[in-house]
Design a protein around this motif. Structure first.
Motif, PDB file in Angstrom:
ATOM      1  N   TYR A  71      27.959  17.257 -33.048  1.00  0.00           N
ATOM      2  CA  TYR A  71      28.840  16.835 -31.963  1.00  0.00           C
ATOM      3  C   TYR A  71      30.223  16.432 -32.428  1.00  0.00           C
ATOM      4  O   TYR A  71      31.209  16.686 -31.758  1.00  0.00           O
ATOM      5  CB  TYR A  71      28.177  15.714 -31.153  1.00  0.00           C
ATOM      6  CG  TYR A  71      27.005  16.239 -30.370  1.00  0.00           C
ATOM      7  CD1 TYR A  71      27.213  17.032 -29.251  1.00  0.00           C
ATOM      8  CD2 TYR A  71      25.705  16.006 -30.786  1.00  0.00           C
ATOM      9  CE1 TYR A  71      26.158  17.572 -28.553  1.00  0.00           C
ATOM     10  CE2 TYR A  71      24.628  16.541 -30.096  1.00  0.00           C
ATOM     11  CZ  TYR A  71      24.860  17.315 -28.973  1.00  0.00           C
ATOM     12  OH  TYR A  71      23.816  17.860 -28.285  1.00  0.00           O
ATOM     13  N   LYS A  72      30.299  15.801 -33.608  1.00  0.00           N
ATOM     14  CA  LYS A  72      31.627  15.367 -34.040  1.00  0.00           C
ATOM     15  C   LYS A  72      32.367  16.463 -34.795  1.00  0.00           C
ATOM     16  O   LYS A  72      33.558  16.643 -34.625  1.00  0.00           O
ATOM     17  CB  LYS A  72      31.501  14.123 -34.924  1.00  0.00           C
ATOM     18  CG  LYS A  72      32.846  13.563 -35.341  1.00  0.00           C
ATOM     19  CD  LYS A  72      32.721  12.354 -36.232  1.00  0.00           C
ATOM     20  CE  LYS A  72      34.097  11.920 -36.718  1.00  0.00           C
ATOM     21  NZ  LYS A  72      34.020  10.897 -37.744  1.00  0.00           N
ATOM     22  N   HIS A  73      31.645  17.197 -35.632  1.00  0.00           N
ATOM     23  CA  HIS A  73      32.339  18.155 -36.494  1.00  0.00           C
ATOM     24  C   HIS A  73      32.387  19.569 -35.924  1.00  0.00           C
ATOM     25  O   HIS A  73      33.367  20.273 -36.125  1.00  0.00           O
ATOM     26  CB  HIS A  73      31.698  18.176 -37.892  1.00  0.00           C
ATOM     27  CG  HIS A  73      31.985  16.935 -38.676  1.00  0.00           C
ATOM     28  ND1 HIS A  73      32.869  16.902 -39.717  1.00  0.00           N
ATOM     29  CD2 HIS A  73      31.512  15.672 -38.546  1.00  0.00           C
ATOM     30  CE1 HIS A  73      32.930  15.666 -40.208  1.00  0.00           C
ATOM     31  NE2 HIS A  73      32.110  14.907 -39.513  1.00  0.00           N
ATOM     32  N   ALA A  74      31.337  19.977 -35.233  1.00  0.00           N
ATOM     33  CA  ALA A  74      31.281  21.379 -34.811  1.00  0.00           C
ATOM     34  C   ALA A  74      31.804  21.593 -33.388  1.00  0.00           C
ATOM     35  O   ALA A  74      32.538  22.526 -33.122  1.00  0.00           O
ATOM     36  CB  ALA A  74      29.848  21.893 -34.914  1.00  0.00           C
TER      37      ALA A  74
ATOM     38  N   GLN B 115      33.981  20.445 -31.082  1.00  0.00           N
ATOM     39  CA  GLN B 115      35.368  20.638 -30.652  1.00  0.00           C
ATOM     40  C   GLN B 115      35.888  22.004 -31.099  1.00  0.00           C
ATOM     41  O   GLN B 115      36.558  22.704 -30.336  1.00  0.00           O
ATOM     42  CB  GLN B 115      36.233  19.519 -31.227  1.00  0.00           C
ATOM     43  CG  GLN B 115      37.639  19.527 -30.654  1.00  0.00           C
ATOM     44  CD  GLN B 115      38.487  18.391 -31.205  1.00  0.00           C
ATOM     45  OE1 GLN B 115      37.984  17.497 -31.878  1.00  0.00           O
ATOM     46  NE2 GLN B 115      39.774  18.446 -30.926  1.00  0.00           N
ATOM     47  N   ASN B 116      35.555  22.383 -32.320  1.00  0.00           N
ATOM     48  CA  ASN B 116      35.989  23.680 -32.824  1.00  0.00           C
ATOM     49  C   ASN B 116      35.341  24.806 -32.037  1.00  0.00           C
ATOM     50  O   ASN B 116      35.962  25.813 -31.741  1.00  0.00           O
ATOM     51  CB  ASN B 116      35.622  23.831 -34.292  1.00  0.00           C
ATOM     52  CG  ASN B 116      36.450  22.909 -35.169  1.00  0.00           C
ATOM     53  OD1 ASN B 116      37.640  23.100 -35.312  1.00  0.00           O
ATOM     54  ND2 ASN B 116      35.821  21.898 -35.732  1.00  0.00           N
TER      55      ASN B 116
ATOM     56  N   ILE C 215      36.809  25.757 -28.328  1.00  0.00           N
ATOM     57  CA  ILE C 215      38.113  26.387 -28.111  1.00  0.00           C
ATOM     58  C   ILE C 215      37.973  27.760 -27.441  1.00  0.00           C
ATOM     59  O   ILE C 215      38.533  27.975 -26.367  1.00  0.00           O
ATOM     60  CB  ILE C 215      38.920  26.450 -29.427  1.00  0.00           C
ATOM     61  CG1 ILE C 215      39.233  25.023 -29.887  1.00  0.00           C
ATOM     62  CG2 ILE C 215      40.211  27.236 -29.245  1.00  0.00           C
ATOM     63  CD1 ILE C 215      39.713  24.905 -31.310  1.00  0.00           C
TER      64      ILE C 215
ATOM     65  N   LEU D  51      42.167  20.293 -27.601  1.00  0.00           N
ATOM     66  CA  LEU D  51      41.050  20.722 -28.450  1.00  0.00           C
ATOM     67  C   LEU D  51      41.497  21.128 -29.841  1.00  0.00           C
ATOM     68  O   LEU D  51      40.807  20.884 -30.825  1.00  0.00           O
ATOM     69  CB  LEU D  51      40.327  21.905 -27.794  1.00  0.00           C
ATOM     70  CG  LEU D  51      39.431  21.575 -26.616  1.00  0.00           C
ATOM     71  CD1 LEU D  51      38.770  22.837 -26.108  1.00  0.00           C
ATOM     72  CD2 LEU D  51      38.368  20.553 -27.007  1.00  0.00           C
ATOM     73  N   ASP D  52      42.650  21.783 -29.927  1.00  0.00           N
ATOM     74  CA  ASP D  52      43.057  22.339 -31.202  1.00  0.00           C
ATOM     75  C   ASP D  52      44.376  21.735 -31.665  1.00  0.00           C
ATOM     76  O   ASP D  52      45.428  22.041 -31.125  1.00  0.00           O
ATOM     77  CB  ASP D  52      43.204  23.859 -31.061  1.00  0.00           C
ATOM     78  CG  ASP D  52      43.330  24.520 -32.414  1.00  0.00           C
ATOM     79  OD1 ASP D  52      43.662  23.811 -33.388  1.00  0.00           O
ATOM     80  OD2 ASP D  52      43.112  25.731 -32.503  1.00  0.00           O
ATOM     81  N   PRO D  53      44.310  20.865 -32.676  1.00  0.00           N
ATOM     82  CA  PRO D  53      45.544  20.216 -33.131  1.00  0.00           C
ATOM     83  C   PRO D  53      46.555  21.205 -33.704  1.00  0.00           C
ATOM     84  O   PRO D  53      47.717  20.875 -33.850  1.00  0.00           O
ATOM     85  CB  PRO D  53      45.054  19.252 -34.208  1.00  0.00           C
ATOM     86  CG  PRO D  53      43.722  19.750 -34.615  1.00  0.00           C
ATOM     87  CD  PRO D  53      43.148  20.436 -33.419  1.00  0.00           C
ATOM     88  N   ARG D  54      46.097  22.424 -34.006  1.00  0.00           N
ATOM     89  CA  ARG D  54      47.039  23.399 -34.557  1.00  0.00           C
ATOM     90  C   ARG D  54      47.959  23.960 -33.485  1.00  0.00           C
ATOM     91  O   ARG D  54      48.963  24.562 -33.767  1.00  0.00           O
ATOM     92  CB  ARG D  54      46.276  24.548 -35.222  1.00  0.00           C
ATOM     93  CG  ARG D  54      45.691  24.139 -36.554  1.00  0.00           C
ATOM     94  CD  ARG D  54      44.636  25.122 -36.998  1.00  0.00           C
ATOM     95  NE  ARG D  54      43.494  25.091 -36.100  1.00  0.00           N
ATOM     96  CZ  ARG D  54      42.330  25.665 -36.362  1.00  0.00           C
ATOM     97  NH1 ARG D  54      42.175  26.322 -37.480  1.00  0.00           N
ATOM     98  NH2 ARG D  54      41.322  25.584 -35.515  1.00  0.00           N
TER      99      ARG D  54
END
Lengths: 348, 319
Positions: B229-232, B234-235, B238, B308-311
């Motif tokens: 939930y924390k690491h996967a 959000q990525n 997208i 969602l995506d800081p980039r």
């Protein structure tokens, strides 16, 4: 004292084409405060060995060993929960590709702070709800773990660590990302650091800086390091002892000095002959003919035999046992080398 | 960000204008006109001409176009050619119905898609994955109106637990009755939507779970659920957001036929009738509205990206 003792470790993957034996009965030994190199071509099983030690090998991978002792404790008998407590805390790892090994959606500072929170008593909850809350509204900049994260960034020479901690990985250069990875790996002062090709993806100048950093770390944190690389120059510069691996098996082990001055196993010799050296200019580099065999049911006893210039018939039939081939602790697994003390070391 | 949004809104207005123009001329290129449709084949030439003049259809095309554009700018949608009713009134009655169905569809769809996608990805190759995959393909291969007919048959006819015809406005009949009426049509449009989003969630999450940084997280000693939930998550979300946003079109398209099945006078029903009658202003207005909804959805998706995506940082955010 022994930090890591591996005896007869095997890592196998059941595939549709047969059993892939990525690591085939390997012994490895790391003392306290040592930097030990693990050298070999791509596909020799170095990374799988490293991941086997941390029990990071995913299904269908299967790790077995006569002994896999970390500080005297058998890692293979630990539960997954116990391993989770060890990973990142007592044993940590730096991966090859800093471009992909940091999470793109979490700030660098938080990625370090998270590790601190998980393993150190900083009085911050690591429950799923607490972690999700941090992810959504941001981690507290006043917390102990955040303070430690900034400290770690500072110790790996990231300029302006307070402001850089709030950056995302894409705002870091490759070298800085690898430093951040090292900061994560060292944040809990591990006893053993496994660095899997930590400099391969970096520029030569950055490589030197990172290696220097690893050296310094050893002094400050009193950490043992297993340095995995295919770059012999890196080994020569950094390691105390070196293990050479080929197609899932160890072929030679020696101190770094012995290995470079007096390589004995034909594979090691060929590897050195194919590496450019600054001191002794050679007209031509000699590549090793052929490629590393696919580790599915290799039918010959010595895995290097088909590519070996010295191979005779028995090389394909007789399992090569380790034998002492030089000064104390310099051993090679090749039946074409006479043991200097007349004894063959039984390894199985 | 503000500058970016302003730019996007201008862009959106342009797209909506473009759609309006294409629809305006496209409709008039279709053979047959509203007058002939209304008066029938036997009507005299004289009657037809009189009616054309009444409706303003005898004027040159560019004049009609200019008049419509001017009306649009003053937010006047005009009147229906057949009933003379104000289109804004017709829309005010139809739009809430369709949006209610679409809302339920999206909520039901995401409610099914995200959990099943996650289960399917984390248990790849296990029985629950296969069950979810088969269900998804079933959902994908059945048109919304067919699902609607099945649901009406089971819940309305066999079990008799839910009404299968008509709509109950929220303000007049209360939330319970409103919900009972739109639940089945909502599910009908939600199922195909869920199938698409679920497949995307699964493949996107599988890719992320395989990423190097997930191995890093494991090597750091992060536990399994926190990794997921924390690491996967959000990525993984997208690409899911892209699909979930664009596929709202699927929900709206599904709604057109589903409204017919459940006898609900939504914009789908309005549109079909209007096209059959060559009722130009109504057709134009409905398509314009759908286009506006889609453009708005796209904008929303792009804005969600930035969270969602800081980039992704749009334009003028100086940092």
């Amino acid at each position: 004292m022994t930090m890591l003792e591996i005896r007869n470790l095997r890592t196998e993957f059941e595939t549709q084409r047969g059993t892939v034996t990525a690591v085939n009965g390997v012994d490895l030994h790391i003392d306290n405060g040592e930097i030990v190199g693990l050298v070999g071509e791509s596909g020799s099983g170095k990374s799988v060995l490293a991941q086997s030690v941390m029990r990071l090998v995913e299904d269908p991978g299967e790790v077995t060993a006569d002994e896999l002792l970390f500080k005297g404790e058998p890692l293979l008998e630990k539960s997954e929960a116990e391993m989770t407590a060890i990973r990142g805390n007592e044993i940590s790892m730096v991966f090859q590709d800093p471009m992909n090994s940091l999470n793109p959606t979490i700030t660098v500072g938080e990625q370090i702070a998270e590790t601190v929170r998980l393993h150190q008593d900083v009085g911050e909850s690591v429950s799923l709800s607490a972690e999700m809350k941090r992810k959504i509204i941001g981690a507290s900049k006043a917390s102990e773990s955040w303070r430690r994260a900034i400290e770690m960034l500072e110790s790996v020479q990231i300029p302006h660590p307070e402001s850089r901690a709030t950056d995302y990985p894409h705002e870091f250069s490759g070298g800085m990302r690898q430093r951040a990875m090292i900061a994560i790996a060292l944040s809990c002062e591990p006893d053993l650091l496994i660095a899997d090709e930590p400099t391969t993806a970096l520029d030569v100048t950055i490589q030197a800086q990172i290696l220097e950093e690893l050296h310094d770390i050893l002094e400050v944190f009193d950490t043992s390091i297993l340095l995995i690389t295919h770059d012999l120059a890196v080994v020569a510069e950094t390691c105390d002892r070196v293990n050479v691996m080929y197609a899932g098996e160890m072929v030679e082990r020696a101190t770094a000095r012995d290995l470079f001055e007096n390589p004995q196993h034909p594979y090691t010799q060929a590897l050195l002959a194919s590496t450019p050296q600054v001191e002794t200019a050679v007209d031509e580099l000699k590549p090793i003919p052929g490629t590393v065999p696919e580790p599915i049911d290799i039918p010959y006893a010595c895995h290097f035999a088909p590519r070996c210039p010295e191979a005779k018939e028995e090389c394909f039939e007789v399992d090569p046992a380790f034998r002492r081939v030089g000064s104390e602790g310099h051993e090679a697994a090749c039946i074409r080398r006479e043991p200097v003390d007349g004894e063959v070391i039984e390894n199985e | 960000m503000k500058k970016y949004i302003a730019k996007r809104v201008l862009n959106a207005l342009f797209v909506v204008w473009l759609v309006a123009t294409v629809v305006f001329f496209g409709l008039r290129a279709i053979p047959g006109g509203p007058v002939r449709t209304m008066l029938g084949a036997e009507a005299t030439e004289e009657a037809v001409n009189r009616m054309r003049a009444e409706l303003g259809l005898d004027q040159p095309l560019y004049v009609q176009y200019a008049e419509w554009m001017l009306d649009l700018i003053t937010l006047d949608l005009g009147q229906s050619l057949t009933s003379g009713e104000q289109i804004s009134v017709m829309m005010a009655s139809a739009v809430p119905r369709t949006l209610s169905i679409a809302l339920i569809g999206v909520v039901v769809g995401l409610g099914i898609a995200l959990p099943t996608g996650i289960i399917s990805a984390t248990r790849k190759g296990q029985r629950s994955d296969y069950v979810a995959t088969v269900a998804a393909f079933l959902g994908l291969s059945m048109p919304a109106f067919f699902i609607g007919i099945l649901l009406a048959l089971v819940f309305g006819v066999w079990w008799g637990v839910l009404p299968i015809v008509g709509y109950a406005p929220l303000q007049e009949d209360g939330i319970v009755e409103w919900f009972r009426r739109i639940l089945l049509p909502g599910i009908s449009v939600g199922v195909p939507y869920a199938a698409v989003v679920m497949r995307m969630t699964r493949s996107s999450l599988l890719e992320v779970l395989d990423a190097e940084y997930m191995k890093t997280a494991k090597a750091k000693g992060v536990g399994r659920t926190t990794r997921l939930y924390k690491h996967a998550m959000q990525n993984a979300l997208i690409p899911v957001v892209t699909v979930a946003g664009i596929q709202i079109a699927l929900v709206l398209v599904g709604s057109v036929t589903v409204e017919l099945v459940f006898g609900i006078q939504g914009i789908g029903r309005l549109l079909v009738d209007a096209i059959l009658d060559r009722n130009y202003p109504v057709t134009q207005s409905v398509i314009l509205l759908v286009a506006a909804i889609m453009v708005f959805m796209n904008l929303t998706v792009d804005i969600i990206y930035t969270f969602l995506d800081p980039r992704i940082r749009y334009g003028d955010e100086a940092s």
